[in-house]
Design an enzyme around this catalytic site. Structure first.
Site, PDB file in Angstrom:
ATOM      1  N   ARG A 182     -22.013   8.157 -17.117  1.00 57.59           N
ATOM      2  CA  ARG A 182     -22.620   7.519 -15.953  1.00 57.59           C
ATOM      3  C   ARG A 182     -24.130   7.757 -15.919  1.00 57.59           C
ATOM      4  O   ARG A 182     -24.611   8.814 -16.299  1.00 57.59           O
ATOM      5  CB  ARG A 182     -22.007   8.075 -14.668  1.00 57.59           C
ATOM      6  CG  ARG A 182     -20.571   7.660 -14.420  1.00 57.59           C
ATOM      7  CD  ARG A 182     -20.071   8.213 -13.100  1.00 57.59           C
ATOM      8  NE  ARG A 182     -20.236   9.661 -13.032  1.00 57.59           N
ATOM      9  CZ  ARG A 182     -21.190  10.299 -12.387  1.00 57.59           C
ATOM     10  NH1 ARG A 182     -22.109   9.613 -11.717  1.00 57.59           N
ATOM     11  NH2 ARG A 182     -21.258  11.616 -12.373  1.00 57.59           N
TER      12      ARG A 182
ATOM     13  N   LYS B 262     -16.069   4.115 -10.962  1.00 57.65           N
ATOM     14  CA  LYS B 262     -16.620   5.046  -9.984  1.00 57.65           C
ATOM     15  C   LYS B 262     -17.284   4.316  -8.818  1.00 57.65           C
ATOM     16  O   LYS B 262     -17.382   4.863  -7.718  1.00 57.65           O
ATOM     17  CB  LYS B 262     -17.599   6.006 -10.656  1.00 57.65           C
ATOM     18  CG  LYS B 262     -16.922   7.032 -11.557  1.00 57.65           C
ATOM     19  CD  LYS B 262     -15.877   7.848 -10.801  1.00 57.65           C
ATOM     20  CE  LYS B 262     -15.293   8.956 -11.668  1.00 57.65           C
ATOM     21  NZ  LYS B 262     -14.151   9.631 -10.989  1.00 57.65           N
TER      22      LYS B 262
ATOM     23  N   HIS C 224     -11.275  13.208  -5.040  1.00 59.41           N
ATOM     24  CA  HIS C 224     -11.449  13.206  -6.495  1.00 59.41           C
ATOM     25  C   HIS C 224     -10.453  14.211  -7.043  1.00 59.41           C
ATOM     26  O   HIS C 224     -10.757  15.392  -7.204  1.00 59.41           O
ATOM     27  CB  HIS C 224     -12.886  13.591  -6.846  1.00 59.41           C
ATOM     28  CG  HIS C 224     -13.206  13.450  -8.298  1.00 59.41           C
ATOM     29  ND1 HIS C 224     -14.118  14.244  -8.948  1.00 59.41           N
ATOM     30  CD2 HIS C 224     -12.741  12.587  -9.239  1.00 59.41           C
ATOM     31  CE1 HIS C 224     -14.198  13.885 -10.205  1.00 59.41           C
ATOM     32  NE2 HIS C 224     -13.377  12.880 -10.408  1.00 59.41           N
TER      33      HIS C 224
ATOM     34  N   SER D 282     -15.005  17.378 -14.099  1.00 61.77           N
ATOM     35  CA  SER D 282     -14.694  17.024 -15.487  1.00 61.77           C
ATOM     36  C   SER D 282     -14.595  18.285 -16.346  1.00 61.77           C
ATOM     37  O   SER D 282     -15.446  19.165 -16.273  1.00 61.77           O
ATOM     38  CB  SER D 282     -15.786  16.101 -16.027  1.00 61.77           C
ATOM     39  OG  SER D 282     -15.513  15.733 -17.349  1.00 61.77           O
TER      40      SER D 282
ATOM     41  N   LYS E 136      -7.947  18.640 -14.856  1.00 61.07           N
ATOM     42  CA  LYS E 136      -7.326  17.806 -13.818  1.00 61.07           C
ATOM     43  C   LYS E 136      -6.302  16.829 -14.417  1.00 61.07           C
ATOM     44  O   LYS E 136      -5.188  16.701 -13.925  1.00 61.07           O
ATOM     45  CB  LYS E 136      -8.447  17.053 -13.098  1.00 61.07           C
ATOM     46  CG  LYS E 136      -8.084  16.350 -11.844  1.00 61.07           C
ATOM     47  CD  LYS E 136      -9.304  16.095 -10.947  1.00 61.07           C
ATOM     48  CE  LYS E 136     -10.533  15.640 -11.686  1.00 61.07           C
ATOM     49  NZ  LYS E 136     -10.486  14.266 -12.184  1.00 61.07           N
ATOM     50  N   THR E 137      -6.710  16.134 -15.479  1.00 59.53           N
ATOM     51  CA  THR E 137      -5.812  15.166 -16.111  1.00 59.53           C
ATOM     52  C   THR E 137      -4.705  15.874 -16.881  1.00 59.53           C
ATOM     53  O   THR E 137      -3.527  15.516 -16.792  1.00 59.53           O
ATOM     54  CB  THR E 137      -6.605  14.233 -17.044  1.00 59.53           C
ATOM     55  OG1 THR E 137      -7.560  13.502 -16.271  1.00 59.53           O
ATOM     56  CG2 THR E 137      -5.689  13.251 -17.752  1.00 59.53           C
TER      57      THR E 137
ATOM     58  N   ASP F 181      -6.921  10.886 -11.140  1.00 60.84           N
ATOM     59  CA  ASP F 181      -8.339  11.025 -10.824  1.00 60.84           C
ATOM     60  C   ASP F 181      -8.749  10.751  -9.379  1.00 60.84           C
ATOM     61  O   ASP F 181      -9.603  11.447  -8.846  1.00 60.84           O
ATOM     62  CB  ASP F 181      -9.156  10.109 -11.745  1.00 60.84           C
ATOM     63  CG  ASP F 181     -10.627  10.464 -11.781  1.00 60.84           C
ATOM     64  OD1 ASP F 181     -10.957  11.654 -11.748  1.00 60.84           O
ATOM     65  OD2 ASP F 181     -11.454   9.547 -11.837  1.00 60.84           O
TER      66      ASP F 181
ATOM     67  N   ARG G 225     -13.777   8.591 -24.386  1.00 61.01           N
ATOM     68  CA  ARG G 225     -12.792   8.369 -23.328  1.00 61.01           C
ATOM     69  C   ARG G 225     -11.726   7.360 -23.738  1.00 61.01           C
ATOM     70  O   ARG G 225     -11.953   6.504 -24.588  1.00 61.01           O
ATOM     71  CB  ARG G 225     -13.498   7.822 -22.080  1.00 61.01           C
ATOM     72  CG  ARG G 225     -14.429   8.800 -21.392  1.00 61.01           C
ATOM     73  CD  ARG G 225     -13.705   9.628 -20.378  1.00 61.01           C
ATOM     74  NE  ARG G 225     -14.573  10.564 -19.681  1.00 61.01           N
ATOM     75  CZ  ARG G 225     -14.194  11.233 -18.605  1.00 61.01           C
ATOM     76  NH1 ARG G 225     -12.986  11.056 -18.105  1.00 61.01           N
ATOM     77  NH2 ARG G 225     -15.011  12.094 -18.031  1.00 61.01           N
TER      78      ARG G 225
END
Length: 534
Positions: free
Chosen positions: A58, A200, A219, A237, A241-242, A256, A322
C-alpha cells in the site's frame, strides 16, 4: 443486455466512456482476458501470476480523505487520515473522467462489502486491468446473478493504474493517489498496480459507516469452534492472523476484516489475501494448497518461465508477495460467511524484543488498552546497521484504515466485551529466549496448544501469575506446553538484559499511549504497564 449487466450503468453515474465495458465477468473469462492482454501468466497448477511494478504494498502516504461537510468533525484527520480539499478532489475527478473516456476496455464488478445483508454496502469497482477486476471480485462478497440487474451502487471505486496525479493540480504528494470522498461516495485510485489498495479502501469505508449503527468493524480474522463458539483474532501483518485462524478443527469465517453486530460476527469479504513469501506446505497446508488452484491471483510471486513452477522462497520481486483466493478454497469455511457473536478475543503480537509471554489473560480495561496500542515489533536487520527490534504501534490493529478517532472503536469494543462477557487473550507469536538475533521464534506448536486451551475453556482453570511489568495474568503451567516458555524472563540467559529490555518496552508502550490517555477512563489508563522493581 445479459442478466449480469445492470440497468444502472456508468452513464447514469456521470461517467461517459467509449470503452467496451465488460460487466460482472466471472473468474474464467477474467483470467482469459488478463492472459490475452498480457497482464499475467498462468502457473503450472492454474493460478494467475502478476507483477505490481514498483508498488508492492500500500502507498499509505498517498492516501487522502476529502474534508467536506460529511467528513469534517467525523474523521480523525491527522498524519494517518490526511485531508484533501474539495477543490483538489473536483480537479482529480474531472481528470479521472477524462481518462475514462478513451479507454479501450473497462472491467466493472458490482459487489458487496459485508456478508450480513442488513449491514452490507453495495460497491461498484471500475478497472482498466482485467486482473484487478478478478482480484476485487475474489476479495469482496459476490452477489447472486439475479441481484445484478437491479444493482445500484452506494459507493464506486475507479482504479486506473495508468493515471498519473499532478501534485500541483490535485494536491497530492506524488503521481500516486488514493482519494476518498465520503460526500461524493467515490474512491479514486491512480498510479499504483497494487491490488490491495481496492480491498483496503472498502475496509476503510465500512470502518467509517458501521460505528454509526453501533457495529464494531475489526481488522481481524475469525473462526467458529465445533460447539458454535466464535473467536476473533486481532493482529498486524506478520503476527499470524491468517495462519492461526485457518485451523482444521474450526470453521473459518474470514481471515482479515469483520463486523461485530448484535447478532453476528460477519466477514466483510468473500476471499482471503495471504502472504506467500516462504509459505510452507508443512506449516500452512490449507493456504499452500491455494497456490495450486485456478482462480487464485498471485502477486509478485517468482515463477520459473519455462516450467511455471513457483518459488515461494524467492523475495526478489517483493517481500510482501501475496495470494488472493476465494474463501471456500480453504476447507471447512462458513457457508454464510458469518457466525455467532464471539466468546473469545485473541490479540496477536510478534514481540521481537522477546519480553511478552506466549499467552496472557486480559481484563476488559487491559483489552481496550492493548487494542488502542496495537503493538507488534519488526525484526532487526532490514537496514544496514540496525540491530535492535523496532516497536510498531498501530491503533485498533489497523490505524491506516480507521477514519474515526480510535476511542470510537475502543469504546465499542469495550462495550461489546462487557455485554457478552467475552474472554480476552494476548498471544505473542514473536520471540522467546532473547530478542530477535539472540532468541528463537515462538514454536507454532506451542502457540496452537495454548490457543486450543484458551478456546476450549480449559485455560480458565489454570494457575496464573501476575506479570511484573504488564500486570496481566499469565498461566504457570499448561498441559502439552513446556512451562519454561510461559515465563519469558526465565528463558533469557542474561536476566539483567531481559529486565533492561522489558523496561524499554514499557517506556515505548507508555509513550505511545500518551495520545489516548485523556480520551479514556481511569480504568483503561491504569491498565497500562509499569516497570517492575528488580
Amino acid at each position: 443486455m445479459t442478466d449480469r449487466t445492470p440497468k444502472h450503468q456508468l452513464d447514469d453515474q456521470g461517467f461517459a466512456t467509449s470503452a467496451s465495458i465488460h460487466w460482472n465477468l466471472t473468474t474464467a473469462p477474467l483470467v482469459e482476458q488478463a492472459l490475452e492482454r498480457g497482464e499475467g501468466k498462468l502457473a503450472k497448477h492454474g493460478p494467475i501470476v502478476v507483477e505490481t511494478g514498483k508498488h508492492t504494498g500500500r502507498s499509505a502516504k498517498d492516501k487522502f480523505i476529502v474534508k467536506d461537510s460529511v467528513s469534517d468533525g467525523q474523521v480523525w484527520f491527522g498524519k494517518t487520515n490526511v485531508p484533501m480539499s474539495e477543490e483538489h478532489f473536483a480537479a482529480l475527478l474531472e481528470d479521472f473522467k477524462a481518462a475514462l473516456k478513451d479507454k479501450g476496455d473497462l472491467f466493472v464488478a458490482d459487489l458487496y462489502g459485508g456478508s450480513q445483508p442488513e449491514h452490507r454496502v453495495k460497491v461498484r469497482v471500475v478497472n482498466e486491468y482485467a486482473w484487478h477486476n478478478l482480484f476485487i471480485r475474489t476479495m469482496l462478497v459476490r452477489p447472486e446473478s439475479e441481484e445484478l440487474a437491479d444493482f445500484a451502487p452506494d459507493y464506486t471505486i475507479i482504479d486506473l493504474p495508468s493515471f498519473r496525479a499532478d501534485p500541483a493540480r490535485h494536491g497530492t504528494r506524488s503521481e500516486t493517489v488514493i482519494a476518498v470522498s465520503l460526500k461524493e461516495k467515490l474512491i479514486l485510485i491512480g498510479g499504483t498496480e497494487y491490488g490491495g489498495e481496492m480491498k483496503k479502501s472498502v475496509f476503510g469505508l465500512l470502518n467509517f459507516l458501521l460505528p454509526q449503527d453501533g457495529i464494531m468493524p475489526m481488522h481481524c480474522s475469525a473462526n467458529i469452534g465445533p460447539d458454535g463458539d466464535t473467536a476473533i483474532f486481532f493482529g498486524l501483518s506478520g503476527t499470524g492472523k491468517t495462519t492461526l485462524s485457518a485451523d482444521p478443527k474450526r470453521t473459518l469465517i474470514g481471515d482479515d476484516e469483520h463486523g461485530w453486530s448484535d447478532s453476528a460476527v460477519f466477514n466483510f469479504e468473500g476471499g482471503c489475501y495471504a502472504k506467500m513469501i516462504r509459505l510452507s506446505e508443512e506449516a500452512e497446508p490449507e493456504i499452500y494448497a491455494t497456490t495450486k488452484k485456478f482462480g487464485t491471483v498471485l502477486e509478485n510471486v517468482v515463477m520459473d518461465p519455462v516450467t511455471r513452477e513457483l518459488d515461494l522462497d524467492d523475495n526478489s520481486l517483493a517481500e510482501n508477495s501475496r495470494g488472493a483466493y476465494p474463501i471456500d478454497y480453504i476447507p471447512n469455511t462458513s457457508a454464510d460467511n458469518l457466525g455467532p457473536v464471539p466468546q473469545n478475543i485473541i490479540m496477536l503480537t510478534a514481540d521481537a524484543f522477546g519480553v511478552l509471554p506466549p499467552i496472557a489473560k486480559l481484563t476488559p480495561d487491559q483489552a481496550m488498552y492493548h487494542f488502542l496500542s496495537g503493538y507488534t515489533a519488526k525484526v532487526a536487520g532490514t537496514e544496514i546497521g540496525v540491530t535492535e527490534p523496532e516497536a510498531t504501534f498501530s491503533t485498533c490493529f489497523g490505524a491506516p484504515f480507521m477514519p474515526r478517532h480510535p476511542t470510537v472503536y475502543g469504546n465499542l469494543l469495550k462495550k461489546r466485551i462487557a455485554e457478552g462477557q467475552v474472554d480476552c487473550w494476548l498471544v505473542n507469536t514473536g520471540w522467546t529466549g532473547g530478542k530477535y538475533g539472540v532468541g528463537n521464534r515462538m514454536p507454532i506448536k506451542a502457540t496452537r496448544a495454548l490457543l486450543d486451551a484458551a478456546l476450549d475453556g480449559s485455560l480458565k482453570d489454570a494457575e496464573f501469575r501476575k506479570d511484573p511489568n504488564f500486570g496481566f495474568a499469565v498461566p504457570v503451567a499448561v498441559p502439552g506446553v513446556d512451562s519454561a516458555i510461559l515465563d519469558p524472563r526465565s528463558t533469557w540467559d542474561d536476566k539483567a538484559a531481559y529486565d533492561a529490555t522489558a523496561a524499554k518496552l514499557v517506556d515505548l508502550f507508555n509513550e505511545n499511549f500518551s495520545e489516548f490517555a485523556e480520551h479514556v477512563d481511569a480504568g483503561v489508563r491504569e491498565a497500562g504497564p509499569v516497570k517492575a522493581t528488580v
